[in-house]
Motif scaffolding. Structure first.
Motif, PDB file in Angstrom:
ATOM      1  N   LEU A 115     -10.126  12.882   1.706  1.00 45.18           N
ATOM      2  CA  LEU A 115      -9.483  12.607   2.988  1.00 45.18           C
ATOM      3  C   LEU A 115      -8.217  13.448   3.121  1.00 45.18           C
ATOM      4  O   LEU A 115      -7.624  13.856   2.123  1.00 45.18           O
ATOM      5  CB  LEU A 115      -9.140  11.118   3.093  1.00 45.18           C
ATOM      6  N   PRO A 116      -7.799  13.703   4.360  1.00 41.55           N
ATOM      7  CA  PRO A 116      -6.592  14.524   4.546  1.00 41.55           C
ATOM      8  C   PRO A 116      -5.338  13.846   4.008  1.00 41.55           C
ATOM      9  O   PRO A 116      -5.245  12.619   3.999  1.00 41.55           O
ATOM     10  CB  PRO A 116      -6.509  14.689   6.067  1.00 41.55           C
ATOM     11  N   THR A 117      -4.412  14.655   3.536  1.00 45.67           N
ATOM     12  CA  THR A 117      -3.080  14.180   3.147  1.00 45.67           C
ATOM     13  C   THR A 117      -2.066  15.070   3.842  1.00 45.67           C
ATOM     14  O   THR A 117      -2.297  16.269   3.963  1.00 45.67           O
ATOM     15  CB  THR A 117      -2.873  14.235   1.609  1.00 45.67           C
ATOM     16  N   PRO A 118      -0.972  14.516   4.336  1.00 44.67           N
ATOM     17  CA  PRO A 118      -0.650  13.091   4.331  1.00 44.67           C
ATOM     18  C   PRO A 118      -1.497  12.340   5.361  1.00 44.67           C
ATOM     19  O   PRO A 118      -2.003  12.924   6.325  1.00 44.67           O
ATOM     20  CB  PRO A 118       0.827  13.054   4.698  1.00 44.67           C
ATOM     21  N   ARG A 119      -1.643  11.019   5.130  1.00 50.02           N
ATOM     22  CA  ARG A 119      -2.345  10.143   6.062  1.00 50.02           C
ATOM     23  C   ARG A 119      -1.731   8.755   6.003  1.00 50.02           C
ATOM     24  O   ARG A 119      -1.224   8.342   4.973  1.00 50.02           O
ATOM     25  CB  ARG A 119      -3.835  10.084   5.764  1.00 50.02           C
ATOM     26  N   SER A 120      -1.799   8.040   7.118  1.00 44.68           N
ATOM     27  CA  SER A 120      -1.267   6.682   7.187  1.00 44.68           C
ATOM     28  C   SER A 120      -2.323   5.677   6.764  1.00 44.68           C
ATOM     29  O   SER A 120      -3.510   5.857   7.035  1.00 44.68           O
ATOM     30  CB  SER A 120      -0.811   6.357   8.615  1.00 44.68           C
ATOM     31  N   ILE A 121      -1.856   4.630   6.096  1.00 45.27           N
ATOM     32  CA  ILE A 121      -2.725   3.547   5.629  1.00 45.27           C
ATOM     33  C   ILE A 121      -1.823   2.337   5.418  1.00 45.27           C
ATOM     34  O   ILE A 121      -0.621   2.407   5.688  1.00 45.27           O
ATOM     35  CB  ILE A 121      -3.494   3.973   4.354  1.00 45.27           C
ATOM     36  N   TYR A 122      -2.370   1.239   4.952  1.00 39.30           N
ATOM     37  CA  TYR A 122      -1.599   0.010   4.780  1.00 39.30           C
ATOM     38  C   TYR A 122      -1.803  -0.564   3.383  1.00 39.30           C
ATOM     39  O   TYR A 122      -2.840  -0.355   2.766  1.00 39.30           O
ATOM     40  CB  TYR A 122      -2.035  -1.054   5.795  1.00 39.30           C
ATOM     41  N   THR A 123      -0.798  -1.315   2.924  1.00 35.81           N
ATOM     42  CA  THR A 123      -0.991  -2.110   1.710  1.00 35.81           C
ATOM     43  C   THR A 123      -1.586  -3.437   2.174  1.00 35.81           C
ATOM     44  O   THR A 123      -1.237  -3.946   3.238  1.00 35.81           O
ATOM     45  CB  THR A 123       0.325  -2.345   0.949  1.00 35.81           C
ATOM     46  N   ARG A 124      -2.496  -4.003   1.370  1.00 36.67           N
ATOM     47  CA  ARG A 124      -3.136  -5.266   1.775  1.00 36.67           C
ATOM     48  C   ARG A 124      -2.328  -6.479   1.355  1.00 36.67           C
ATOM     49  O   ARG A 124      -2.536  -7.559   1.869  1.00 36.67           O
ATOM     50  CB  ARG A 124      -4.577  -5.350   1.293  1.00 36.67           C
ATOM     51  N   HIS A 125      -1.432  -6.329   0.427  1.00 34.37           N
ATOM     52  CA  HIS A 125      -0.568  -7.410  -0.042  1.00 34.37           C
ATOM     53  C   HIS A 125       0.619  -6.781  -0.747  1.00 34.37           C
ATOM     54  O   HIS A 125       0.857  -5.588  -0.595  1.00 34.37           O
ATOM     55  CB  HIS A 125      -1.325  -8.378  -0.957  1.00 34.37           C
ATOM     56  N   ALA A 126       1.350  -7.543  -1.504  1.00 35.48           N
ATOM     57  CA  ALA A 126       2.496  -6.997  -2.232  1.00 35.48           C
ATOM     58  C   ALA A 126       2.043  -5.822  -3.102  1.00 35.48           C
ATOM     59  O   ALA A 126       0.919  -5.826  -3.610  1.00 35.48           O
ATOM     60  CB  ALA A 126       3.130  -8.077  -3.098  1.00 35.48           C
ATOM     61  N   ALA A 127       2.882  -4.812  -3.244  1.00 37.73           N
ATOM     62  CA  ALA A 127       2.509  -3.614  -3.993  1.00 37.73           C
ATOM     63  C   ALA A 127       3.673  -3.124  -4.845  1.00 37.73           C
ATOM     64  O   ALA A 127       4.811  -3.095  -4.386  1.00 37.73           O
ATOM     65  CB  ALA A 127       2.072  -2.509  -3.031  1.00 37.73           C
ATOM     66  N   THR A 128       3.348  -2.725  -6.075  1.00 36.20           N
ATOM     67  CA  THR A 128       4.340  -2.175  -7.000  1.00 36.20           C
ATOM     68  C   THR A 128       4.232  -0.658  -7.005  1.00 36.20           C
ATOM     69  O   THR A 128       3.148  -0.112  -7.183  1.00 36.20           O
ATOM     70  CB  THR A 128       4.088  -2.718  -8.421  1.00 36.20           C
ATOM     71  N   PHE A 129       5.357   0.010  -6.818  1.00 38.27           N
ATOM     72  CA  PHE A 129       5.409   1.471  -6.814  1.00 38.27           C
ATOM     73  C   PHE A 129       6.007   1.932  -8.133  1.00 38.27           C
ATOM     74  O   PHE A 129       7.037   1.431  -8.561  1.00 38.27           O
ATOM     75  CB  PHE A 129       6.251   1.963  -5.633  1.00 38.27           C
ATOM     76  N   ARG A 130       5.364   2.915  -8.752  1.00 42.58           N
ATOM     77  CA  ARG A 130       5.743   3.373 -10.090  1.00 42.58           C
ATOM     78  C   ARG A 130       6.170   4.840 -10.077  1.00 42.58           C
ATOM     79  O   ARG A 130       5.913   5.574  -9.135  1.00 42.58           O
ATOM     80  CB  ARG A 130       4.576   3.161 -11.044  1.00 42.58           C
ATOM     81  N   ALA A 131       6.782   5.265 -11.187  1.00 42.30           N
ATOM     82  CA  ALA A 131       7.293   6.630 -11.322  1.00 42.30           C
ATOM     83  C   ALA A 131       6.184   7.658 -11.509  1.00 42.30           C
ATOM     84  O   ALA A 131       6.398   8.844 -11.268  1.00 42.30           O
ATOM     85  CB  ALA A 131       8.275   6.701 -12.496  1.00 42.30           C
ATOM     86  N   GLY A 132       5.006   7.244 -11.935  1.00 41.08           N
ATOM     87  CA  GLY A 132       3.897   8.160 -12.159  1.00 41.08           C
ATOM     88  C   GLY A 132       2.573   7.457 -11.961  1.00 41.08           C
ATOM     89  O   GLY A 132       2.520   6.240 -11.769  1.00 41.08           O
ATOM     90  N   PRO A 133       1.464   8.210 -12.019  1.00 39.69           N
ATOM     91  CA  PRO A 133       0.140   7.659 -11.740  1.00 39.69           C
ATOM     92  C   PRO A 133      -0.524   6.964 -12.938  1.00 39.69           C
ATOM     93  O   PRO A 133      -1.660   7.263 -13.294  1.00 39.69           O
ATOM     94  CB  PRO A 133      -0.647   8.899 -11.299  1.00 39.69           C
ATOM     95  N   LYS A 134       0.209   6.041 -13.556  1.00 43.52           N
ATOM     96  CA  LYS A 134      -0.317   5.251 -14.669  1.00 43.52           C
ATOM     97  C   LYS A 134       0.268   3.856 -14.587  1.00 43.52           C
ATOM     98  O   LYS A 134       1.392   3.671 -14.128  1.00 43.52           O
ATOM     99  CB  LYS A 134       0.059   5.865 -16.018  1.00 43.52           C
ATOM    100  N   ARG A 135      -0.477   2.881 -15.101  1.00 49.61           N
ATOM    101  CA  ARG A 135      -0.031   1.492 -15.061  1.00 49.61           C
ATOM    102  C   ARG A 135       1.208   1.236 -15.918  1.00 49.61           C
ATOM    103  O   ARG A 135       1.984   0.328 -15.644  1.00 49.61           O
ATOM    104  CB  ARG A 135      -1.156   0.593 -15.552  1.00 49.61           C
ATOM    105  N   ASP A 136       1.414   2.053 -16.962  1.00 44.76           N
ATOM    106  CA  ASP A 136       2.561   1.819 -17.847  1.00 44.76           C
ATOM    107  C   ASP A 136       3.810   2.615 -17.455  1.00 44.76           C
ATOM    108  O   ASP A 136       4.809   2.590 -18.159  1.00 44.76           O
ATOM    109  CB  ASP A 136       2.178   2.106 -19.301  1.00 44.76           C
ATOM    110  N   GLU A 137       3.763   3.302 -16.322  1.00 45.40           N
ATOM    111  CA  GLU A 137       4.953   4.026 -15.834  1.00 45.40           C
ATOM    112  C   GLU A 137       6.003   3.017 -15.354  1.00 45.40           C
ATOM    113  O   GLU A 137       5.679   1.895 -14.976  1.00 45.40           O
ATOM    114  CB  GLU A 137       4.579   4.956 -14.677  1.00 45.40           C
TER     115      GLU A 137
END
Length: 101
Positions: A27-49
């Motif tokens: 899909l194109p980037t950038p693009r608009s979308i929504y979070t479905r509930h609370a969301a955690t934003f991290r420093a990198g693309p891994k769960r342990d960031e």
């Protein structure tokens, strides 16, 4: 800085970033979308960031990059971070639907 995070494929190789197309969805980037509930934003693309910030309710965001099951996104106040793709939806949150004339 979240934008500088390097994305690695399953084989450990660094994936090239196309600034106009998402590597996983096509899909194109950038693009608009929504979070479905609370969301955690991290420093990198891994769960342990490191956790950078958290949105406590559904919100409109802009996807900037893709890396596996993570997306680099910008929130309305300008902050950026990586979040899991599983928290995303194309459906507008109820509170935004009610506010739209």
């Amino acid at each position: 800085m979240p934008e500088a995070a390097v994305c690695h494929g399953e084989d450990g190789q660094v994936l090239r970033h196309n600034s106009r197309v998402g590597a996983q969805t096509g899909l194109p980037t950038p693009r608009s979308i929504y979070t479905r509930h609370a969301a955690t934003f991290r420093a990198g693309p891994k769960r342990d960031e490191a956790e950078l910030f958290r949105l406590e309710k559904p919100s409109s965001i802009v996807i900037l990059r893709e890396c596996g099951f993570f997306r680099l996104a910008r929130v309305p106040d300008g902050r950026t971070g990586w979040l899991q793709a599983s928290v995303l939806t194309t459906r507008m949150p109820a509170q935004e639907r009610r506010a739209t004339p």
